[in-house]
Design an enzyme around this catalytic site. Structure first.
Site, PDB file in Angstrom:
ATOM      1  N   LYS A   1      45.950  49.999  37.573  1.00 45.07           N
ATOM      2  CA  LYS A   1      44.857  50.720  36.903  1.00 45.07           C
ATOM      3  C   LYS A   1      44.084  51.602  37.896  1.00 45.07           C
ATOM      4  CE  LYS A   1      42.597  47.218  35.144  1.00 45.07           C
ATOM      5  NZ  LYS A   1      43.427  46.106  35.665  1.00 45.07           N
TER       6      LYS A   1
ATOM      7  N   ARG B   1      36.306  44.043  29.566  1.00 47.21           N
ATOM      8  CA  ARG B   1      37.205  42.964  29.981  1.00 47.21           C
ATOM      9  C   ARG B   1      37.239  41.853  28.938  1.00 47.21           C
ATOM     10  NH1 ARG B   1      38.292  44.316  35.365  1.00 47.21           N
ATOM     11  NH2 ARG B   1      39.026  42.648  36.647  1.00 47.21           N
TER      12      ARG B   1
ATOM     13  N   ARG C   1      49.648  43.368  48.224  1.00 51.16           N
ATOM     14  CA  ARG C   1      48.885  44.608  48.406  1.00 51.16           C
ATOM     15  C   ARG C   1      47.722  44.470  49.389  1.00 51.16           C
ATOM     16  NH1 ARG C   1      45.496  45.839  42.766  1.00 51.16           N
ATOM     17  NH2 ARG C   1      43.910  44.242  43.090  1.00 51.16           N
TER      18      ARG C   1
ATOM     19  N   ARG D   1      42.185  41.603  49.739  1.00 49.16           N
ATOM     20  CA  ARG D   1      41.030  41.159  48.946  1.00 49.16           C
ATOM     21  C   ARG D   1      41.109  39.646  48.777  1.00 49.16           C
ATOM     22  NH1 ARG D   1      40.852  44.983  43.643  1.00 49.16           N
ATOM     23  NH2 ARG D   1      40.222  42.994  42.749  1.00 49.16           N
TER      24      ARG D   1
ATOM     25  N   ARG E   1      43.150  34.816  37.785  1.00 47.77           N
ATOM     26  CA  ARG E   1      42.857  36.140  37.219  1.00 47.77           C
ATOM     27  C   ARG E   1      43.811  36.451  36.067  1.00 47.77           C
ATOM     28  NH1 ARG E   1      43.279  39.975  42.081  1.00 47.77           N
ATOM     29  NH2 ARG E   1      42.490  41.604  40.733  1.00 47.77           N
TER      30      ARG E   1
HETATM   31  P1  AMP Z   1      38.931  44.554  39.509  1.00 44.47           P
HETATM   32  O1  AMP Z   1      38.732  45.330  40.749  1.00 44.47           O
HETATM   33  O2  AMP Z   1      38.818  45.383  38.260  1.00 44.47           O
HETATM   34  O3  AMP Z   1      40.167  43.692  39.533  1.00 44.47           O
HETATM   35  O4  AMP Z   1      37.694  43.514  39.411  1.00 44.47           O
HETATM   36  C1  AMP Z   1      37.478  42.529  40.411  1.00 44.47           C
HETATM   37  C2  AMP Z   1      36.568  41.456  39.870  1.00 44.47           C
HETATM   38  O5  AMP Z   1      35.287  42.016  39.513  1.00 44.47           O
HETATM   39  C3  AMP Z   1      37.043  40.745  38.606  1.00 44.47           C
HETATM   40  O6  AMP Z   1      37.990  39.716  38.882  1.00 44.47           O
HETATM   41  C4  AMP Z   1      35.729  40.204  38.059  1.00 44.47           C
HETATM   42  O7  AMP Z   1      35.273  39.084  38.799  1.00 44.47           O
HETATM   43  C5  AMP Z   1      34.772  41.356  38.359  1.00 44.47           C
HETATM   44  N1  AMP Z   1      34.760  42.329  37.233  1.00 44.47           N
HETATM   45  C6  AMP Z   1      35.219  43.613  37.234  1.00 44.47           C
HETATM   46  N2  AMP Z   1      35.036  44.181  36.037  1.00 44.47           N
HETATM   47  C7  AMP Z   1      34.458  43.250  35.252  1.00 44.47           C
HETATM   48  C8  AMP Z   1      34.039  43.219  33.888  1.00 44.47           C
HETATM   49  N3  AMP Z   1      34.201  44.277  33.073  1.00 44.47           N
HETATM   50  N4  AMP Z   1      33.488  42.064  33.422  1.00 44.47           N
HETATM   51  C9  AMP Z   1      33.310  40.993  34.206  1.00 44.47           C
HETATM   52  N5  AMP Z   1      33.703  40.948  35.494  1.00 44.47           N
HETATM   53  C10 AMP Z   1      34.273  42.054  36.023  1.00 44.47           C
END
Ligand code: AMP
Length: 211
Positions: free
Chosen positions: A13, A88, A127, A154, A165
């Site tokens: 994404k 989400r 990654r 990360r 996740r």
């Molecule tokens: P991402 O970089 O999109 O994978 O997001 C990393 C982490 O940020 C996720 O595993 C959640 O802990 C938090 N996060 C990101 N977007 C959201 C969202 N829309 N709602 C809740 N937590 C989020």
């Protein structure tokens, strides 16, 4: 163009969002990036999000929704935006629909990047992310080719957190696919293969949908 990107962690994404945002000249809004930037700066929002992010859980809706609502008031969203990582869950999707209905600027499309779990695990555990600009790399490189900063893994890309996740995605996020299908906004494209081919396929599908 007001666009949402949907897909499991590791579907690409973030990578596709950068290309699509540039192509359509719209800001790329990643809730994960905003949380990580806050974490790096040690803000109260970052500290609040950290414990959830470290475990692969969702940050509470009250925090996330308020953050997105505020971001969508910025002037750069006037001609559209690309949301990456939000909504989400269905409750967030409903809040987003209400925020945009109030402004009379509904979403144009929700683009789903579809990919198998086995491929996700392979991608995520391998990654690396740039500490400087956030660019993501598939291999074990040490420096970013864009800004020269150090690459790191990360915490939430470690194997034990990835599993959680994926569960969170299946339980909480995947239902938004039916939500957007029901709204007539869903476009699904396969997220495997060459990055440029996936971007081209996405642009073709979006252009068709909006014509
Ligand atoms: P991402 O970089 O999109 O994978 O997001 C990393 C982490 O940020 C996720 O595993 C959640 O802990 C938090 N996060 C990101 N977007 C959201 C969202 N829309 N709602 C809740 N937590 C989020």
């Amino acid at each position: 163009m007001r666009l949402i990107l949907v897909g499991p962690p590791g579907a690409g994404k973030g990578t596709q969002a950068v290309h699509l945002a540039a192509h359509f000249s719209i800001p790329h809004i990643s809730t994960g990036d905003i949380f990580r930037a806050n974490l790096k700066e040690g803000t109260p929002l970052g500290l609040q999000a950290k414990s959830y992010m470290d475990k692969g859980e969702l940050v509470p809706d009250s925090v996330t929704n308020a953050m997105v609502k505020d971001r969508l008031t910025h002037a750069d969203t006037a001609n559209g935006f690309l949301l990456d990582g939000f909504p989400r869950n269905v409750a967030q999707a409903e809040v987003l629909r209400a925020i945009l209905a109030e402004k009379k600027t509904p979403i144009d499309a929700a683009l789903e990047l579809s990919i198998e779990n086995a491929e996700i695990i392979k991608r995520l555990s391998g990654r690396r992310t740039c500490r400087g600009c956030g660019k993501v790399f598939p291999g074990q490189l040490e420096k970013c080719d864009a800004c020269g900063a150090e690459l790191y893994q990360r915490d939430d890309d470690k194997e034990e957190v990835i599993a959680r996740r994926l569960e969170v995605y299946a339980e909480q996020t995947a239902p938004i696919i039916a939500f957007y299908r029901h709204e007539g906004l869903l476009i699904t494209i396969p997220a495997v293969g060459d990055v440029a081919d996936i971007t081209a396929g996405a642009i073709r599908a979006l252009s068709q949908k909006l014509s």
